[in-house]
Write an enzyme that holds these catalytic residues in place. Structure first.
Site, PDB file in Angstrom:
ATOM      1  N   LYS A 222      16.511  81.253  20.144  1.00 18.23           N
ATOM      2  CA  LYS A 222      15.415  81.948  20.846  1.00 18.23           C
ATOM      3  C   LYS A 222      15.597  83.444  20.589  1.00 18.23           C
ATOM      4  O   LYS A 222      16.717  83.902  20.396  1.00 18.23           O
ATOM      5  CB  LYS A 222      15.494  81.690  22.355  1.00 18.23           C
ATOM      6  CG  LYS A 222      15.242  80.248  22.771  1.00 18.23           C
ATOM      7  CD  LYS A 222      13.756  80.004  22.997  1.00 18.23           C
ATOM      8  CE  LYS A 222      13.467  78.531  23.250  1.00 18.23           C
ATOM      9  NZ  LYS A 222      14.023  78.074  24.513  1.00 18.23           N
TER      10      LYS A 222
ATOM     11  N   HIS B   8      15.527  89.377  22.905  1.00 28.47           N
ATOM     12  CA  HIS B   8      14.471  90.376  23.041  1.00 28.47           C
ATOM     13  C   HIS B   8      14.794  91.443  24.076  1.00 28.47           C
ATOM     14  O   HIS B   8      15.864  91.425  24.694  1.00 28.47           O
ATOM     15  CB  HIS B   8      13.147  89.688  23.367  1.00 28.47           C
ATOM     16  CG  HIS B   8      13.187  88.848  24.603  1.00 28.47           C
ATOM     17  ND1 HIS B   8      13.158  89.387  25.863  1.00 28.47           N
ATOM     18  CD2 HIS B   8      13.286  87.498  24.760  1.00 28.47           C
ATOM     19  CE1 HIS B   8      13.225  88.409  26.742  1.00 28.47           C
ATOM     20  NE2 HIS B   8      13.311  87.262  26.104  1.00 28.47           N
TER      21      HIS B   8
ATOM     22  N   HIS C 111      16.491  90.854  27.347  1.00 25.74           N
ATOM     23  CA  HIS C 111      17.927  90.562  27.426  1.00 25.74           C
ATOM     24  C   HIS C 111      18.781  91.809  27.569  1.00 25.74           C
ATOM     25  O   HIS C 111      19.978  91.723  27.772  1.00 25.74           O
ATOM     26  CB  HIS C 111      18.387  89.817  26.173  1.00 25.74           C
ATOM     27  CG  HIS C 111      17.873  88.415  26.098  1.00 25.74           C
ATOM     28  ND1 HIS C 111      16.926  88.034  25.182  1.00 25.74           N
ATOM     29  CD2 HIS C 111      18.143  87.324  26.835  1.00 25.74           C
ATOM     30  CE1 HIS C 111      16.648  86.748  25.346  1.00 25.74           C
ATOM     31  NE2 HIS C 111      17.375  86.287  26.344  1.00 25.74           N
TER      32      HIS C 111
HETATM   33  N1  ARG Z   1      20.875  81.262  29.145  1.00 25.84           N
HETATM   34  C1  ARG Z   1      20.329  81.624  30.418  1.00 25.84           C
HETATM   35  C2  ARG Z   1      18.978  82.297  30.230  1.00 25.84           C
HETATM   36  O1  ARG Z   1      18.720  82.847  29.174  1.00 25.84           O
HETATM   37  C3  ARG Z   1      21.207  82.547  31.202  1.00 25.84           C
HETATM   38  C4  ARG Z   1      22.562  81.981  31.542  1.00 25.84           C
HETATM   39  C5  ARG Z   1      23.229  82.735  32.634  1.00 25.84           C
HETATM   40  N2  ARG Z   1      24.527  82.215  32.977  1.00 25.84           N
HETATM   41  C6  ARG Z   1      24.763  81.098  33.632  1.00 25.84           C
HETATM   42  N3  ARG Z   1      26.016  80.736  33.821  1.00 25.84           N
HETATM   43  N4  ARG Z   1      23.803  80.356  34.105  1.00 25.84           N
HETATM   44  O2  ARG Z   1      18.200  82.293  31.163  1.00 25.84           O
END
Ligand code: ARG
Length: 570
Positions: free
Chosen positions: A127, A130, A133
């Protein structure tokens, strides 16, 4: 360094009854207006026990403590004791401390080596990485550094979103319509296109969905062919992410993402089942959370596959077992507030008291000023493009200004990327904000370039003074030469840095540091404007240079806590 608040509290404690030292210390204020003193103590609370009017109490205390050499003067104003610290004492104390501690100035050892996990950045594989982030990435990096500065052992974790049924779809799409070259050349864009194509095609060919489900099942079962493709997608995506991390100078101690927990989930599920937490619901299994004011959390899908939260439960437990953390901090957007409330509650229901150490640090949305950003990748604005553009624009600004263009590439990189980082961290994290290029790159506003420019100005003063003079400054100073209004104000700001670091860490709020750095920069510029530094009198020059060096060190150390570098020339 002398802890003036603590020393004052001790003096006051000797004069009053019924108040603990710690309480007295917490009551001591730092007045906004320095005309009211460097510290002030309100006496309202004492009226009851001491059976006296607050102004009378204040008067008594003021008279008693005034003789102490720590003070220039002590005044009673209404119910307040206003205390003015001896300028010489404070200035000397700060300068000596910064000289002695150097890059360590600002750090403390509150943490005593305890483990703190900081889960940050954590983008999803395949993904776009962007502009959205930027927040978790930059705020999380700074929080890691703040906790390190407090003496904790920080484990920065990039909890990559590298698992889930979408990888079944991606593999299927790649097999049907994919091309190896494209993935290598532009991994994220290509993989995203596959994913999109899958959904379009699946509308007319629903059998693709079954194929994807089976493919994901094979991936979960560890079939080599699927695993290899998944691994390859992950590696290629990470290459792209790493370009951004390199630009930002960010590293992680662990890349244990969601996939890392795939083999740890069965045990966690079994444990939840054993503890009677799983309830069947429409073929799936959920943890009921409504009685706690939350919505129920599905943890197993009807086909037995796990969910985002299941992997987070496994991750929390793994982190506890592995690191025995004192805090497990998640720097994740406030859209996931419910998710983390559920996570915390489930861990609590599993019987773990360390659920209290699971800390979600949320932040608001970043949006873009209309028309300010090129969108050559379609609607998505890639973080990499923002950083590249910041560097390019900074180069232009430097050229226009006609100032030092010697190491223009290096300087533009430090300043351009620093500008974006500082801007990001200037905003109170919980607030939504609008990204504006004009604000980011303003060299005169309360920005990264302004602070860095001030740093370079300190460096330039020291260069002009020459090595001999700087050595003399480091050897020890006569503080009476730096007690003017602006010198003292600057020294006080430098003095507060260690306290500011503690406060920023405790509140998970790097903007407290950016704010303070702007204050120090402004304080330095006032001093620089008001005073002639390179004077003939050697003792006076040494004292002033020592203050410049202290300001320079404080700015550098502060910027480092934000993940920024400091340019010697600009
Ligand atoms: N990958 C997730 C996102 O982009 C964020 C993860 C954050 N960390 C976690 N341990 N849930 O929304």
């Amino acid at each position: 360094m002398v802890n003036f608040k603590e020393e004052i509290a001790k003096l006051i404690a000797a004069e009053v009854t019924d108040l603990e030292l710690a309480e007295i210390q917490s009551m001591i204020e730092v007045p906004q207006d320095s005309k009211m003193g460097d510290y002030a103590f309100p006496c309202f609370k004492l009226a009851k026990v001491m059976r006296k009017a607050p102004p009378l109490i204040a008067k008594g205390i003021a008279e008693k403590i005034a003789e102490n050499t720590m003070f220039e003067k002590v005044e009673q104003v209404n119910a307040y004791v206003n205390m003015f610290i001896s300028r010489e004492a404070l200035v000397k104390d700060v300068v000596d401390a910064v000289m002695a501690e150097g890059a360590e100035y600002g750090k403390t050892n509150i943490g005593n080596g305890g483990n703190v996990v900081v889960d940050f950045s954590s983008p999803n594989i395949a993904k776009p990485f962007h502009i959205g982030h930027i927040r978790s990435t930059v705020i999380g990096n700074s929080i890691s550094k703040l906790y390190r500065a407090l003496g904790y052992n920080v484990i920065g974790v990039n909890h990559l979103g590298d698992y889930g049924t979408q990888f079944g779809k991606m593999i299927v799409a790649y097999r049907h319509w994919g091309n190896r070259e494209d993935v290598i050349n532009e991994p994220i864009k290509t993989l995203l296109a596959y994913y999109t194509k899958f959904h379009v095609e699946a509308e007319t060919h629903p059998e693709l969905e079954d194929e994807a489900r089976e493919t994901f099942a094979r991936l979960e079962a560890g079939e080599p062919e699927e695993k290899e493709l998944w691994q390859w997608f992950r590696d290629e995506s990470l290459k792209e992410f790493n370009r951004v991390y390199d630009m930002l100078g960010i590293t992680f101690e662990s890349y244990a993402g969601e996939s890392f927990y795939s083999d740890k989930m069965p045990a966690v599920i079994a444990e939840m089942r054993e503890k009677n937490l799983l309830v069947p619901s429409e073929g799936a299994e959920i943890v009921e959370l409504q009685q706690y004011g939350l919505t129920d959390a599905p943890v197993l899908k009807s086909d037995g596959s796990s969910i985002y939260i299941t992997r987070d439960i496994a991750a929390a437990k793994y982190r506890m077992d592995t690191y025995n953390f004192v805090k497990d901090i998640y720097v994740v957007a406030s859209q996931q507030n419910l998710h983390f409330q559920q996570l915390k509650k489930i861990v609590e229901l599993m019987g773990y008291d360390w659920c209290k150490d699971i800390i979600h640090v949320p932040f608001g949305l970043v949006s873009l000023e209309e028309g300010t950003m090129s969108t050559r990748h379609g609607r998505v604005v890639f973080l990499e493009d923002v950083l590249t553009r910041a560097v390019e624009q900074t180069k232009e600004i430097i050229r226009e200004k006609g100032v030092n263009t010697e190491n223009i590439d290096e300087t533009a990189k430090i300043v351009g990327i620093g500008a974006v980082v500082f801007n990001e961290l200037s905003n109170n994290r919980i607030k939504d904000y609008v990204f504006s290029w004009n604000k980011v790159l303003d060299f005169n506003g309360e920005t990264g370039p302004y602070v860095q420019y001030t740093y370079a100005r300190c460096a330039s003063v020291l260069r002009n003074a020459g090595e001999e003079a700087v050595k003399a400054a480091q050897a020890g100073i006569k503080a009476q030469y730096i007690t003017s209004e602006s010198a003292f104000a600057l020294a006080k700001l430098i003095y507060r840095l260690p306290q500011v670091v503690i406060e920023a860490a405790e509140k998970y709020e790097p903007s407290i540091v950016t704010r303070h750095l702007v204050d120090i920069a402004q304080g330095f510029n006032r001093f620089y404007h008001d005073e002639h530094i390179l004077v003939d009198n050697e003792e006076e020059k040494a004292a002033k240079l020592a203050l410049v060096l202290a300001a320079k060190t404080a700015i550098r150390n502060g910027l480092a806590l934000l993940g920024m570098e400091a340019p010697e020339r600009m």
